[in-house]
Design a protein around this motif. Sequence first.
Motif, short mmCIF file in Angstrom:
data_model
loop_
_atom_site.label_atom_id
_atom_site.label_comp_id
_atom_site.label_asym_id
_atom_site.label_seq_id
_atom_site.Cartn_x
_atom_site.Cartn_y
_atom_site.Cartn_z
N GLU A 25 38.88 34.65 47.34
CA GLU A 25 38.52 35.04 45.97
C GLU A 25 39.77 35.37 45.16
O GLU A 25 39.86 35.04 43.98
CB GLU A 25 37.57 36.25 45.99
CG GLU A 25 36.23 35.97 46.64
CD GLU A 25 35.44 34.88 45.90
OE1 GLU A 25 35.69 34.66 44.70
OE2 GLU A 25 34.59 34.24 46.54
N THR A 29 41.54 33.51 41.55
CA THR A 29 42.11 34.15 40.35
C THR A 29 43.56 33.68 40.14
O THR A 29 44.01 33.54 39.01
CB THR A 29 42.09 35.69 40.48
OG1 THR A 29 42.97 36.11 41.53
CG2 THR A 29 40.69 36.18 40.76
N TYR A 51 39.61 37.45 32.14
CA TYR A 51 38.89 36.68 33.15
C TYR A 51 38.42 37.58 34.29
O TYR A 51 37.27 37.47 34.77
CB TYR A 51 39.82 35.60 33.68
CG TYR A 51 39.34 34.86 34.91
CD1 TYR A 51 38.30 33.94 34.83
CD2 TYR A 51 39.93 35.08 36.15
CE1 TYR A 51 37.87 33.25 35.96
CE2 TYR A 51 39.50 34.40 37.27
CZ TYR A 51 38.48 33.49 37.18
OH TYR A 51 38.06 32.82 38.30
N LEU A 55 34.56 38.27 35.51
CA LEU A 55 34.07 38.13 36.88
C LEU A 55 33.27 39.36 37.30
O LEU A 55 32.20 39.24 37.91
CB LEU A 55 35.24 37.93 37.84
CG LEU A 55 36.00 36.60 37.77
CD1 LEU A 55 37.14 36.60 38.78
CD2 LEU A 55 35.05 35.43 38.06
N GLY A 59 29.45 39.14 38.07
CA GLY A 59 29.57 38.92 39.50
C GLY A 59 28.24 38.74 40.21
O GLY A 59 28.15 37.99 41.19
N THR A 68 30.50 39.60 47.00
CA THR A 68 31.42 38.98 46.04
C THR A 68 31.74 39.91 44.87
O THR A 68 32.90 40.00 44.44
CB THR A 68 30.83 37.66 45.50
OG1 THR A 68 30.54 36.81 46.61
CG2 THR A 68 31.83 36.98 44.59
N TYR A 72 35.38 41.20 43.44
CA TYR A 72 35.84 41.09 42.05
C TYR A 72 36.28 42.45 41.52
O TYR A 72 37.31 42.57 40.85
CB TYR A 72 34.73 40.54 41.16
CG TYR A 72 34.36 39.10 41.42
CD1 TYR A 72 35.26 38.21 42.02
CD2 TYR A 72 33.11 38.61 41.05
CE1 TYR A 72 34.92 36.90 42.27
CE2 TYR A 72 32.76 37.28 41.29
CZ TYR A 72 33.67 36.43 41.89
OH TYR A 72 33.33 35.13 42.12
N GLU A 76 40.04 43.27 40.35
CA GLU A 76 40.28 43.66 38.95
C GLU A 76 40.98 45.01 38.86
O GLU A 76 41.93 45.18 38.09
CB GLU A 76 38.93 43.72 38.21
CG GLU A 76 39.07 43.83 36.69
CD GLU A 76 39.22 45.25 36.19
OE1 GLU A 76 39.83 45.44 35.13
OE2 GLU A 76 38.75 46.18 36.90
#
Length: 214
Positions: A25, A29, A51, A55, A59, A68, A72, A76
């Motif tokens: 993941e 990015t 972005y 996400l 998500g 997932t 994210y 982030e």
Amino acid sequence: MTESHWQSAHAIAQTLVKQETDVNELGKTIAYLRSAINLNQAEAGARFFKYLKTLVNNGRTIGHSGRTLDYYRTIEKACSDYLLSYQTKPATMLHILGWVARLMRYYREGGAIEEDLEALAKRAPTISPQVLESERQAEIQAVAQTQNFQLRQQVEAVIKTIKGKAVTYELPGSIKLTVKEPKKYSDLEVGQVVTVEILEIRENGIPKKVQWVG
């Protein structure tokens, strides 16, 4: 990479590994940031952070598994904590994140992480040369694992210095080796990209000796 860049890379990698974040993941990015830089470098940093927030906000609908969204969120937050100051330098962010991905694999395979992130952040400005050297060795070993160097393998190298008959080559992963090239040193130039053959490899997978082949 400056010392500050390395500290950010280590901190992000450790954060993501501790939260069991999927490195794939993170890779997505990184691919987005690379694409954003190619489109418009001046806006790439801001687009990257936007972005990441997108996400997180979406998500649940775009995620591939139940975890997932957690991946994210962790990515982030880690990027916001350690990369926001580089927002206007997206190429630097891309370089740091590339190392984060490598270090994640290293830390994940290397067992438990003892480093306390808060302690790392507090002592970062005064981190000792010995610790930095140790971390640098860990990074080199991580690169060696990703490169999977083999005996008699031929790889590209950049000539960094020539002192007398001794030539210092830089292999992939910034691995530097100095060897004597009595028959070729006078024909070589600093900055030249050449091919070297790996003659010896250490137990940790890092090349120990190379020679010029072309």
